[in-house]
Design a protein around this motif. Structure first.
Motif, PDB file in Angstrom:
ATOM      1  N   SER A 116       0.814  -1.220   0.000  1.00  0.00           N
ATOM      2  CA  SER A 116       0.000   0.000   0.000  1.00  0.00           C
ATOM      3  C   SER A 116       0.846   1.267   0.000  1.00  0.00           C
ATOM      4  CB  SER A 116      -0.942  -0.005   1.212  1.00  0.00           C
ATOM      5  OG  SER A 116      -1.862  -1.062   1.102  1.00  0.00           O
ATOM      6  N   GLY A 117       2.089   1.160   0.486  1.00  0.00           N
ATOM      7  CA  GLY A 117       2.987   2.306   0.480  1.00  0.00           C
ATOM      8  C   GLY A 117       3.026   3.009   1.819  1.00  0.00           C
ATOM      9  N   GLU A 128      -6.815   5.695   3.393  1.00  0.00           N
ATOM     10  CA  GLU A 128      -7.187   5.776   1.981  1.00  0.00           C
ATOM     11  C   GLU A 128      -6.274   4.903   1.135  1.00  0.00           C
ATOM     12  OE1 GLU A 128      -9.895   7.941   0.234  1.00  0.00           O
ATOM     13  OE2 GLU A 128     -10.358   6.911   2.121  1.00  0.00           O
ATOM     14  N   ARG A 129      -4.999   4.786   1.517  1.00  0.00           N
ATOM     15  CA  ARG A 129      -4.083   3.917   0.775  1.00  0.00           C
ATOM     16  C   ARG A 129      -4.549   2.462   0.866  1.00  0.00           C
ATOM     17  NH1 ARG A 129      -0.339   7.196   3.464  1.00  0.00           N
ATOM     18  NH2 ARG A 129       0.596   5.506   4.701  1.00  0.00           N
ATOM     19  N   TYR A 130      -5.000   2.063   2.048  1.00  0.00           N
ATOM     20  CA  TYR A 130      -5.482   0.687   2.191  1.00  0.00           C
ATOM     21  C   TYR A 130      -6.835   0.489   1.508  1.00  0.00           C
ATOM     22  CZ  TYR A 130      -1.590  -0.770   5.006  1.00  0.00           C
ATOM     23  OH  TYR A 130      -0.318  -1.101   5.404  1.00  0.00           O
ATOM     24  N   ARG A 131      -7.639   1.536   1.470  1.00  0.00           N
ATOM     25  CA  ARG A 131      -8.913   1.432   0.760  1.00  0.00           C
ATOM     26  C   ARG A 131      -8.651   1.269  -0.740  1.00  0.00           C
ATOM     27  NH1 ARG A 131     -13.420   4.488  -0.829  1.00  0.00           N
ATOM     28  NH2 ARG A 131     -12.369   6.504  -0.630  1.00  0.00           N
ATOM     29  N   ARG A 132      -7.647   1.973  -1.249  1.00  0.00           N
ATOM     30  CA  ARG A 132      -7.260   1.796  -2.652  1.00  0.00           C
ATOM     31  C   ARG A 132      -6.732   0.382  -2.893  1.00  0.00           C
ATOM     32  NH1 ARG A 132      -2.929   5.810  -5.295  1.00  0.00           N
ATOM     33  NH2 ARG A 132      -1.653   4.980  -3.589  1.00  0.00           N
ATOM     34  N   ASP A 169     -15.357 -13.111 -16.750  1.00  0.00           N
ATOM     35  CA  ASP A 169     -15.507 -12.464 -18.052  1.00  0.00           C
ATOM     36  C   ASP A 169     -16.483 -11.290 -17.883  1.00  0.00           C
ATOM     37  OD1 ASP A 169     -13.816 -14.220 -19.333  1.00  0.00           O
ATOM     38  OD2 ASP A 169     -15.430 -15.575 -19.935  1.00  0.00           O
ATOM     39  N   ASP A 170     -16.381 -10.330 -18.780  1.00  0.00           N
ATOM     40  CA  ASP A 170     -17.254  -9.145 -18.724  1.00  0.00           C
ATOM     41  C   ASP A 170     -17.240  -8.532 -17.332  1.00  0.00           C
ATOM     42  OD1 ASP A 170     -18.112  -9.472 -21.427  1.00  0.00           O
ATOM     43  OD2 ASP A 170     -19.428 -11.091 -20.749  1.00  0.00           O
ATOM     44  N   PHE A 171     -16.037  -8.359 -16.813  1.00  0.00           N
ATOM     45  CA  PHE A 171     -15.888  -7.849 -15.444  1.00  0.00           C
ATOM     46  C   PHE A 171     -16.256  -6.371 -15.384  1.00  0.00           C
ATOM     47  CE2 PHE A 171     -13.005  -5.896 -12.210  1.00  0.00           C
ATOM     48  CZ  PHE A 171     -13.633  -6.417 -11.091  1.00  0.00           C
ATOM     49  N   THR A 172     -17.157  -6.059 -14.445  1.00  0.00           N
ATOM     50  CA  THR A 172     -17.576  -4.672 -14.222  1.00  0.00           C
ATOM     51  C   THR A 172     -17.336  -4.321 -12.759  1.00  0.00           C
ATOM     52  OG1 THR A 172     -19.221  -4.698 -15.993  1.00  0.00           O
ATOM     53  CG2 THR A 172     -19.529  -3.082 -14.241  1.00  0.00           C
ATOM     54  N   PHE A 173     -16.749  -3.156 -12.541  1.00  0.00           N
ATOM     55  CA  PHE A 173     -16.415  -2.738 -11.168  1.00  0.00           C
ATOM     56  C   PHE A 173     -16.535  -1.224 -11.101  1.00  0.00           C
ATOM     57  CE2 PHE A 173     -13.371  -1.420  -7.884  1.00  0.00           C
ATOM     58  CZ  PHE A 173     -13.656  -2.297  -6.840  1.00  0.00           C
ATOM     59  N   LYS A 174     -17.237  -0.731 -10.104  1.00  0.00           N
ATOM     60  CA  LYS A 174     -17.421   0.713  -9.948  1.00  0.00           C
ATOM     61  C   LYS A 174     -16.920   1.112  -8.564  1.00  0.00           C
ATOM     62  CE  LYS A 174     -19.671   0.737 -13.877  1.00  0.00           C
ATOM     63  NZ  LYS A 174     -19.009   1.204 -15.101  1.00  0.00           N
ATOM     64  N   GLY A 175     -15.644   1.460  -8.481  1.00  0.00           N
ATOM     65  CA  GLY A 175     -15.068   1.887  -7.223  1.00  0.00           C
ATOM     66  C   GLY A 175     -14.729   3.357  -7.232  1.00  0.00           C
ATOM     67  N   ASP A 176     -14.129   3.819  -6.151  1.00  0.00           N
ATOM     68  CA  ASP A 176     -13.693   5.212  -6.081  1.00  0.00           C
ATOM     69  C   ASP A 176     -12.350   5.413  -6.781  1.00  0.00           C
ATOM     70  OD1 ASP A 176     -15.920   5.985  -4.631  1.00  0.00           O
ATOM     71  OD2 ASP A 176     -14.967   5.616  -2.693  1.00  0.00           O
ATOM     72  N   PHE A 177     -11.564   4.348  -6.880  1.00  0.00           N
ATOM     73  CA  PHE A 177     -10.225   4.447  -7.458  1.00  0.00           C
ATOM     74  C   PHE A 177     -10.125   3.765  -8.825  1.00  0.00           C
ATOM     75  CE2 PHE A 177      -9.810   4.546  -2.836  1.00  0.00           C
ATOM     76  CZ  PHE A 177      -9.076   5.712  -2.651  1.00  0.00           C
ATOM     77  N   ARG A 234      -4.514  -1.227  11.881  1.00  0.00           N
ATOM     78  CA  ARG A 234      -5.880  -1.746  11.864  1.00  0.00           C
ATOM     79  C   ARG A 234      -6.378  -1.881  10.421  1.00  0.00           C
ATOM     80  NH1 ARG A 234      -8.069  -4.710  14.935  1.00  0.00           N
ATOM     81  NH2 ARG A 234      -8.264  -5.856  12.999  1.00  0.00           N
ATOM     82  N   ALA A 235      -6.109  -0.875   9.607  1.00  0.00           N
ATOM     83  CA  ALA A 235      -6.566  -0.906   8.214  1.00  0.00           C
ATOM     84  C   ALA A 235      -5.911  -2.043   7.450  1.00  0.00           C
ATOM     85  CB  ALA A 235      -6.260   0.432   7.538  1.00  0.00           C
ATOM     86  N   ALA A 236      -4.619  -2.288   7.699  1.00  0.00           N
ATOM     87  CA  ALA A 236      -3.912  -3.371   7.015  1.00  0.00           C
ATOM     88  C   ALA A 236      -4.495  -4.721   7.395  1.00  0.00           C
ATOM     89  CB  ALA A 236      -2.429  -3.325   7.357  1.00  0.00           C
ATOM     90  N   ARG A 237      -4.738  -4.906   8.689  1.00  0.00           N
ATOM     91  CA  ARG A 237      -5.274  -6.192   9.138  1.00  0.00           C
ATOM     92  C   ARG A 237      -6.699  -6.411   8.639  1.00  0.00           C
ATOM     93  NH1 ARG A 237      -4.091  -6.001  15.420  1.00  0.00           N
ATOM     94  NH2 ARG A 237      -3.656  -3.797  15.040  1.00  0.00           N
ATOM     95  N   ASP A 238      -7.498  -5.362   8.650  1.00  0.00           N
ATOM     96  CA  ASP A 238      -8.869  -5.489   8.158  1.00  0.00           C
ATOM     97  C   ASP A 238      -8.881  -5.801   6.665  1.00  0.00           C
ATOM     98  OD1 ASP A 238      -9.786  -5.007  10.683  1.00  0.00           O
ATOM     99  OD2 ASP A 238     -10.503  -2.966  10.295  1.00  0.00           O
ATOM    100  N   ASN A 239      -7.958  -5.209   5.936  1.00  0.00           N
ATOM    101  CA  ASN A 239      -7.865  -5.480   4.505  1.00  0.00           C
ATOM    102  C   ASN A 239      -7.514  -6.944   4.264  1.00  0.00           C
ATOM    103  OD1 ASN A 239      -8.011  -4.274   1.836  1.00  0.00           O
ATOM    104  ND2 ASN A 239      -5.824  -4.686   1.680  1.00  0.00           N
ATOM    105  N   ALA A 240      -6.525  -7.442   4.992  1.00  0.00           N
ATOM    106  CA  ALA A 240      -6.125  -8.842   4.849  1.00  0.00           C
ATOM    107  C   ALA A 240      -7.271  -9.772   5.209  1.00  0.00           C
ATOM    108  CB  ALA A 240      -4.912  -9.131   5.730  1.00  0.00           C
ATOM    109  N   ALA A 241      -8.025  -9.395   6.224  1.00  0.00           N
ATOM    110  CA  ALA A 241      -9.114 -10.249   6.709  1.00  0.00           C
ATOM    111  C   ALA A 241     -10.324 -10.246   5.783  1.00  0.00           C
ATOM    112  CB  ALA A 241      -9.544  -9.796   8.105  1.00  0.00           C
TER     113      ALA A 241
END
Length: 367
Positions: free
Chosen positions: A124-125, A143-147, A162-170, A197-204
């Motif tokens: 994440s940086g 925000e880095r972890y949310r990205r 196939d036909d992958f659609t994704f609507k995120g903020d980033f 906390r953000a890193a662990r929640d992302n992994a989980a």
């Protein structure tokens, strides 16, 4: 087939690829480790023969804490795959400089070329100057972890749908189909690190593997229990890798003397600069802590707290400590060494067989 090849439930081993100069310690001590392709291909073959299953290439865009030169992670990983037959190489990626569509395409191709031996580590940086110096926006900590969360969800979707659609903020995708998909099913393994906390929640919630800095058994256990509990709430499972700097010698006195020598020759200014930048980054998290919040000067000489895992001593002492890590839920040890080729070879001959022996002994014990 290596005599150290693990069974399915055995603890696994990875090594840090020294694709950056300066080795794995911020010290002026002499190191028989080199960042060149020739050295690294020989090391990869040595590690594969020794029983290592993974290698992790590092991503750096700028010089820092002794790493004046840096080979790019993805192309370097592919070169190591060409030199080996079984080793899986984990290429580190920074969301921001890389777009998930590019990474998904790039790694799918490498997966075909290597017959399913590429993986990804989503970083994440934490180093602001690394982003701003190449004109990339610097986001706030969470925000880095949310990205990164969106990045992982996007790359997984591209690899599996196939036909992958994704609507995120980033990231946004509109009916995108990647062809061919990767060889590995359902997709190449996705690693991610961090201690906040953000890193662990992302992994989980989205990662296949979670890397954590070196630490004591008690501190690691609390982290692992926390992540696994969160993952269970999300109907998700995640495996755990821990960083460790390994100093295996015939006697404990020899091993401790090497550690003392590394610290005594520490590049003081580089360690202090790294410590300042790392701790400032950690303070930016909502809980005010990051990977290096409690690291001492000595800890920071190995820049992922590898000394704290205490894999320093005789082969038997190290093997016993590795099995203790497995007992608290560690699935993989990510190892760094001072003199990589010769010490990886020693580890494979002297330490790994003892680890497997201790694992078999524990399995034979009545529940």
């Amino acid at each position: 087939m290596s005599q150290n090849a693990p069974a399915a439930d055995d603890i696994k081993f990875a090594y840090w690829v020294p694709n950056v100069s300066g080795g794995l310690v911020v010290s002026k001590i002499e190191q028989r480790t080199d960042w060149s392709l020739e050295y690294n291909q020989k090391l990869a073959r040595t590690a594969e023969a020794a029983g290592f299953e993974y290698a992790l290439s590092q991503i750096r865009f700028t010089a820092g804490y002794g790493a004046q030169y840096q080979h790019e992670s993805v192309s370097f990983s592919q070169a190591l795959l060409h030199a080996t037959e079984k080793l899986k190489v984990i290429a580190a990626i920074l969301p921001g400089p890389w777009h998930p569509a590019v990474v998904a395409k790039q790694l799918a191709t490498i997966d075909h070329i290597s017959n399913g031996r590429i993986a990804i580590n989503v970083v994440s940086g934490w180093f602001k100057d690394e982003f701003t110096s190449i004109g990339e926006p610097w986001l706030e900590h969470d925000e880095r972890y949310r990205r990164s969360n969106e990045f992982i969800r996007a790359i997984r979707g591209i690899w599996t749908e196939d036909d992958f659609t994704f609507k995120g903020d980033f990231y946004r995708f509109n009916n995108y189909t990647l062809s061919p998909k990767p060889v590995q099913k359902p997709h190449p393994e996705i690693f991610q690190g961090g201690s906040s906390r953000a890193a662990r929640d992302n992994a989980a919630s989205v990662s296949d593997w979670y890397f954590t800095n070196g630490n004591t058994v008690d501190n690691l256990k609390s982290q692992i229990d926390d992540i696994r509990a969160k993952a269970a709430q999300n109907n998700h499972s995640v495996r755990i890798g821990v960083n460790a700097f390994v100093i295996a010698r015939d006697t404990e006195e020899e091993a401790r003397a090497v550690l003392d020598d590394i610290v005594r020759h520490a590049h003081v200014e580089a360690v202090q600069a790294f410590g300042h930048a790392a701790k400032e980054a950690g303070k930016a998290s909502p809980e005010g802590e990051g990977n290096w919040a409690k690291s001492t000067f000595e800890d920071l000489v190995q820049y992922n707290d590898g000394f704290r895992t205490n894999l320093i001593g005789t082969p038997l002492q190290i093997a016993q400590r590795i099995v203790a890590l497995k007992a608290i839920g560690v699935d993989l040890v990510l190892a760094g060494f001072l003199h990589f080729i010769e010490e990886v070879e020693y580890f494979g001959k002297k330490v790994l067989p003892l680890v497997r022996e201790l694992e078999r002994e524990r399995e034979a014990q009545p529940a």
